[in-house]
Motif scaffolding. Structure first.
Motif, PDB file in Angstrom:
ATOM      1  N   PRO A 134       0.771  -1.120   0.047  1.00 12.54           N
ATOM      2  CA  PRO A 134      -0.172  -0.031   0.006  1.00 12.54           C
ATOM      3  C   PRO A 134       0.819   1.359  -0.131  1.00 12.54           C
ATOM      4  O   PRO A 134       1.777   1.501   0.637  1.00 12.54           O
ATOM      5  CB  PRO A 134      -0.771  -0.138   1.261  1.00 12.54           C
ATOM      6  CG  PRO A 134      -0.698  -1.633   1.663  1.00 12.54           C
ATOM      7  CD  PRO A 134       0.630  -1.953   1.324  1.00 12.54           C
ATOM      8  N   GLN A 135       0.316   2.074  -0.651  1.00  9.76           N
ATOM      9  CA  GLN A 135       1.077   3.518  -0.753  1.00  9.76           C
ATOM     10  C   GLN A 135       0.364   4.598   0.227  1.00  9.76           C
ATOM     11  O   GLN A 135       0.881   5.607   0.262  1.00  9.76           O
ATOM     12  CB  GLN A 135       1.143   3.948  -2.170  1.00  9.76           C
ATOM     13  CG  GLN A 135       1.992   3.143  -3.141  1.00  9.76           C
ATOM     14  CD  GLN A 135       3.229   2.829  -2.745  1.00  9.76           C
ATOM     15  OE1 GLN A 135       4.097   3.609  -2.441  1.00  9.76           O
ATOM     16  NE2 GLN A 135       3.635   1.445  -2.411  1.00  9.76           N
ATOM     17  N   PHE A 136      -0.754   4.263   0.699  1.00 13.98           N
ATOM     18  CA  PHE A 136      -1.262   5.204   1.424  1.00 13.98           C
ATOM     19  C   PHE A 136      -1.016   4.924   2.805  1.00 13.98           C
ATOM     20  O   PHE A 136      -0.396   3.884   3.141  1.00 13.98           O
ATOM     21  CB  PHE A 136      -2.894   4.952   1.452  1.00 13.98           C
ATOM     22  CG  PHE A 136      -3.414   3.612   1.257  1.00 13.98           C
ATOM     23  CD1 PHE A 136      -3.483   2.951   2.384  1.00 13.98           C
ATOM     24  CD2 PHE A 136      -3.896   3.002   0.205  1.00 13.98           C
ATOM     25  CE1 PHE A 136      -3.741   1.471   2.523  1.00 13.98           C
ATOM     26  CE2 PHE A 136      -4.232   1.481   0.144  1.00 13.98           C
ATOM     27  CZ  PHE A 136      -4.196   0.926   1.431  1.00 13.98           C
ATOM     28  N   PRO A 137      -1.420   6.332   3.850  1.00 14.64           N
ATOM     29  CA  PRO A 137      -0.730   6.029   4.891  1.00 14.64           C
ATOM     30  C   PRO A 137      -1.720   5.100   5.794  1.00 14.64           C
ATOM     31  O   PRO A 137      -2.766   4.812   5.621  1.00 14.64           O
ATOM     32  CB  PRO A 137      -1.061   7.385   5.662  1.00 14.64           C
ATOM     33  CG  PRO A 137      -1.122   8.339   4.376  1.00 14.64           C
ATOM     34  CD  PRO A 137      -1.759   7.247   3.315  1.00 14.64           C
ATOM     35  N   ILE A 138      -0.879   4.396   6.758  1.00 18.01           N
ATOM     36  CA  ILE A 138      -1.534   3.362   7.511  1.00 18.01           C
ATOM     37  C   ILE A 138      -1.706   3.597   9.038  1.00 18.01           C
ATOM     38  O   ILE A 138      -0.361   3.858   9.501  1.00 18.01           O
ATOM     39  CB  ILE A 138      -1.276   1.948   7.286  1.00 18.01           C
ATOM     40  CG1 ILE A 138      -1.511   1.467   5.767  1.00 18.01           C
ATOM     41  CG2 ILE A 138      -1.741   0.977   8.212  1.00 18.01           C
ATOM     42  CD1 ILE A 138      -1.024  -0.072   5.559  1.00 18.01           C
ATOM     43  N   THR A 169      -7.437 -10.421   6.808  1.00 19.01           N
ATOM     44  CA  THR A 169      -6.579  -9.010   6.681  1.00 19.01           C
ATOM     45  C   THR A 169      -6.171  -8.699   5.464  1.00 19.01           C
ATOM     46  O   THR A 169      -6.158  -7.557   4.833  1.00 19.01           O
ATOM     47  CB  THR A 169      -5.500  -9.359   7.796  1.00 19.01           C
ATOM     48  OG1 THR A 169      -5.975  -9.625   9.165  1.00 19.01           O
ATOM     49  CG2 THR A 169      -4.545  -8.083   7.845  1.00 19.01           C
ATOM     50  N   LEU A 170      -5.610  -9.813   4.657  1.00 19.45           N
ATOM     51  CA  LEU A 170      -4.978  -9.375   3.415  1.00 19.45           C
ATOM     52  C   LEU A 170      -6.041  -9.121   2.603  1.00 19.45           C
ATOM     53  O   LEU A 170      -5.895  -8.066   1.592  1.00 19.45           O
ATOM     54  CB  LEU A 170      -4.230 -10.903   2.953  1.00 19.45           C
ATOM     55  CG  LEU A 170      -3.076 -11.291   3.368  1.00 19.45           C
ATOM     56  CD1 LEU A 170      -2.412 -12.639   2.969  1.00 19.45           C
ATOM     57  CD2 LEU A 170      -1.811 -10.287   3.207  1.00 19.45           C
ATOM     58  N   ALA A 171      -7.352  -9.473   2.555  1.00 20.62           N
ATOM     59  CA  ALA A 171      -8.422  -9.255   1.634  1.00 20.62           C
ATOM     60  C   ALA A 171      -8.709  -7.807   2.034  1.00 20.62           C
ATOM     61  O   ALA A 171      -9.190  -6.938   1.006  1.00 20.62           O
ATOM     62  CB  ALA A 171      -9.381 -10.246   1.926  1.00 20.62           C
ATOM     63  N   ALA A 196      -1.650 -10.152  12.299  1.00 18.73           N
ATOM     64  CA  ALA A 196      -1.655 -10.332  10.926  1.00 18.73           C
ATOM     65  C   ALA A 196      -1.545  -8.909  10.415  1.00 18.73           C
ATOM     66  O   ALA A 196      -0.710  -8.528   9.345  1.00 18.73           O
ATOM     67  CB  ALA A 196      -2.909 -11.133  10.146  1.00 18.73           C
ATOM     68  N   VAL A 197      -1.975  -7.868  10.811  1.00 20.80           N
ATOM     69  CA  VAL A 197      -2.138  -6.575  10.451  1.00 20.80           C
ATOM     70  C   VAL A 197      -0.638  -5.866  10.563  1.00 20.80           C
ATOM     71  O   VAL A 197      -0.106  -5.144   9.854  1.00 20.80           O
ATOM     72  CB  VAL A 197      -2.911  -5.614  11.161  1.00 20.80           C
ATOM     73  CG1 VAL A 197      -4.466  -6.116  11.010  1.00 20.80           C
ATOM     74  CG2 VAL A 197      -2.733  -5.415  12.531  1.00 20.80           C
ATOM     75  N   ASN A 198       0.216  -6.742  11.531  1.00 21.79           N
ATOM     76  CA  ASN A 198       1.429  -6.047  11.616  1.00 21.79           C
ATOM     77  C   ASN A 198       2.497  -6.347  10.642  1.00 21.79           C
ATOM     78  O   ASN A 198       3.561  -5.755  10.665  1.00 21.79           O
ATOM     79  CB  ASN A 198       1.884  -6.602  13.134  1.00 21.79           C
ATOM     80  CG  ASN A 198       3.018  -5.375  13.745  1.00 21.79           C
ATOM     81  OD1 ASN A 198       2.942  -4.170  13.724  1.00 21.79           O
ATOM     82  ND2 ASN A 198       4.017  -6.217  14.578  1.00 21.79           N
ATOM     83  N   VAL A 199       1.932  -6.934   9.619  1.00 21.11           N
ATOM     84  CA  VAL A 199       2.944  -7.345   8.298  1.00 21.11           C
ATOM     85  C   VAL A 199       3.049  -5.802   7.567  1.00 21.11           C
ATOM     86  O   VAL A 199       3.733  -5.741   6.674  1.00 21.11           O
ATOM     87  CB  VAL A 199       2.582  -8.350   7.512  1.00 21.11           C
ATOM     88  CG1 VAL A 199       2.576  -9.715   8.317  1.00 21.11           C
ATOM     89  CG2 VAL A 199       1.309  -7.967   6.666  1.00 21.11           C
ATOM     90  N   PHE A 200       1.902  -4.828   7.532  1.00 21.38           N
ATOM     91  CA  PHE A 200       1.918  -3.705   7.063  1.00 21.38           C
ATOM     92  C   PHE A 200       2.433  -2.553   7.891  1.00 21.38           C
ATOM     93  O   PHE A 200       2.620  -2.569   9.040  1.00 21.38           O
ATOM     94  CB  PHE A 200       0.329  -3.337   6.624  1.00 21.38           C
ATOM     95  CG  PHE A 200      -0.117  -4.292   5.806  1.00 21.38           C
ATOM     96  CD1 PHE A 200       0.039  -4.388   4.577  1.00 21.38           C
ATOM     97  CD2 PHE A 200      -1.103  -5.274   6.323  1.00 21.38           C
ATOM     98  CE1 PHE A 200      -0.471  -5.122   3.570  1.00 21.38           C
ATOM     99  CE2 PHE A 200      -1.609  -6.350   5.435  1.00 21.38           C
ATOM    100  CZ  PHE A 200      -1.264  -6.257   4.148  1.00 21.38           C
ATOM    101  N   GLY A 208       4.320  -4.414  20.151  1.00 23.56           N
ATOM    102  CA  GLY A 208       4.810  -4.679  18.833  1.00 23.56           C
ATOM    103  C   GLY A 208       4.560  -4.025  17.843  1.00 23.56           C
ATOM    104  O   GLY A 208       5.299  -4.276  16.477  1.00 23.56           O
ATOM    105  N   VAL A 209       3.597  -3.374  17.770  1.00 20.84           N
ATOM    106  CA  VAL A 209       3.067  -2.513  16.541  1.00 20.84           C
ATOM    107  C   VAL A 209       3.837  -1.070  16.259  1.00 20.84           C
ATOM    108  O   VAL A 209       3.636  -0.416  15.507  1.00 20.84           O
ATOM    109  CB  VAL A 209       1.625  -2.320  16.589  1.00 20.84           C
ATOM    110  CG1 VAL A 209       0.807  -3.573  16.567  1.00 20.84           C
ATOM    111  CG2 VAL A 209       1.092  -1.318  17.776  1.00 20.84           C
TER     112      VAL A 209
END
Length: 433
Positions: free
Chosen positions: A44-48, A125-127, A152-156, A187-188
């Motif tokens: 993703p190129q947008f801010p998270i 999460t990936l979806a 899983a969200v922490n891969v981003f 950890g995030v």
């Protein structure tokens, strides 16, 4: 290993397929989901913004989403679990994602994963992020499912991370005390980016993790704070002071979450400009299902997902803050692996009658077990056992007078069972003043 594709390629078929794909419903670790993310080319190129915490995650995500929508940005928001429809988990521009978008995302992930088995949450999460990329959102808000470090969200890669609160929950996975749990949630955090924490007394492990990682740690009461005022509240930091309205979510504890949200918005002003008016509008418009959500009057019906002692304490505070002239009847069920005694103890002084049942979930506590906990914490309480949550609710409705209140709580699953019985379009949120 790979499995045969779903018998039907609609959303229901895919959900049944991914639920059966992995032998465990929860499997901590990032290796598998990161591998599939790379195969998908999902960058993703947008801010998270990543939001973790024991309680308050949903409220925090909703307030962030509402403020950025008020500012005219197209938002992506991923939360869990859902109540009635899976689509509730993914909102694009404030609207639940369409079936066709999820189906397309699931098909892309299935093609990319090869023989890598993903859990239901990892697949979802990936979806969710795939859908946000396809929709070209301006900002994504991702709620951690469990813990933080290995979720899983922490891969981003976030531009800002928030930990709302740290309390005892999911101890089988996160550890038996706040120090262990705080380390997992921290950890995030990432080097050089805002690491916001809204817990009034955060464990030392959270600060240590943030400092060791080089994160820009911002603790409530230190880097920023708030003051209650008659007409609202005042956000304060070394750089800014904002006069803001009460969030349209019940409970004074929401100010901790709201202050974290404003600190995050403040931190991202250069990338995502937001005015004071946008902040005010966003807080006034925010809505969130299942958090002291009033769905009926005469008698009043309230839905609340409180399922651990910390959340139950907040529920108890709201019950005291918004009294009714009559009795309070509980429709109560919980999962068996939760702290049932702690939840009952927190809420018992505010409940006159308990209608209890086993929730429709494999981990649901038995009705006899619930009865023992309630009677142990509230020895004089009137307790009625039922075959299921729907029957418990129907009996409570039959007994309640127009000045009484029915509070449905104990689990997302408990609330979801009753949501299916109610006209949710007619539900309204209660606003604090």
């Amino acid at each position: 290993m790979t499995s045969s594709l779903p018998a039907t390629r609609d959303l229901a078929g895919w959900l049944a397929y991914i639920e059966a794909l992995h032998p465990a419903s929860i499997a901590m670790g990032l290796e598998r989901v990161e591998l599939v993310r790379q195969r998908l080319g999902l960058q993703p190129q947008f801010p998270i913004v990543i939001v973790a915490g024991t309680n308050g995650k949903g409220s925090t995500c909703a307030m962030l989403e509402s403020i950025y929508q008020a500012a005219g940005y197209k938002t992506g928001c991923y939360t869990s679990p859902h109540f009635v429809r899976y689509n509730e988990r993914v909102r694009l521009g404030g609207v639940e994602v369409e079936d066709a978008v999820l189906v397309e995302a699931f098909e892309a992930i299935e093609q990319a994963r090869g023989e890598t088995a993903l859990t239901y949450f990892e697949f979802g999460t990936l979806a969710a992020v795939w859908s946000m990329v396809a929709a070209n959102v301006d900002i994504a808000i991702l709620e951690v499912g469990l813990g933080g470090r290995l979720d899983a969200v922490n891969v981003f890669s976030p531009v800002c991370s928030i930990v709302t609160s740290i309390d005892l929950d999911h101890m089988d996975f996160l550890g038996n005390d706040r120090e262990c749990i705080g380390r997992e949630k921290a950890g995030v955090f990432r080097p050089g980016i805002p690491a916001i924490c809204g817990d009034d007394h955060p464990p030392l492990s959270l600060s240590s993790y943030a400092n060791d990682s080089g994160a820009d740690l911002r603790l409530i009461g230190h880097a920023f704070s708030f003051k209650r005022q008659a007409s609202g509240w005042l956000y304060q930091s070394p750089d800014h002071e904002y006069a803001l309205p009460w969030p349209a979510l019940a409970g004074e504890f929401q100010l901790n979450n709201a202050a974290c949200v404003i600190n995050a918005v403040d931190a991202l002003l250069v990338t995502l400009p937001v005015t004071l008016e946008h902040m005010q509008q966003g807080l006034q418009r925010v809505a969130l299902s299942g958090r002291f959500q009033i769905c009926r009057h005469q008698p009043q019906v309230v839905l609340d997902v409180a399922h651990n002692p910390h959340a139950a304490g907040a529920l108890a505070s709201n019950l005291a803050q918004y009294p009714v002239a009559g009795r309070t009847l509980a429709v109560f069920s919980m999962l068996g692996d939760k702290d049932i005694a702690g939840v009952v103890q927190a809420v018992a002084p505010h409940i006159d009658v308990w209608h209890i049942a086993r929730v429709t979930h494999g981990r649901g506590a038995g009705v006899e077990q619930l009865h023992e906990y309630v009677k142990a914490q509230a020895t004089d309480a009137y307790v009625v056992m039922h075959a299921d949550v729907k029957a418990a609710y129907q009996q409570a409705c039959n007994e309640a007078g127009e000045n009484d209140r029915i509070i449905v709580f104990g689990s997302f699953f408990t609330v979801a069972d009753i949501m299916r019985e109610l006209d949710m379009a007619a539900c309204e949120k209660i606003a604090t003043h």
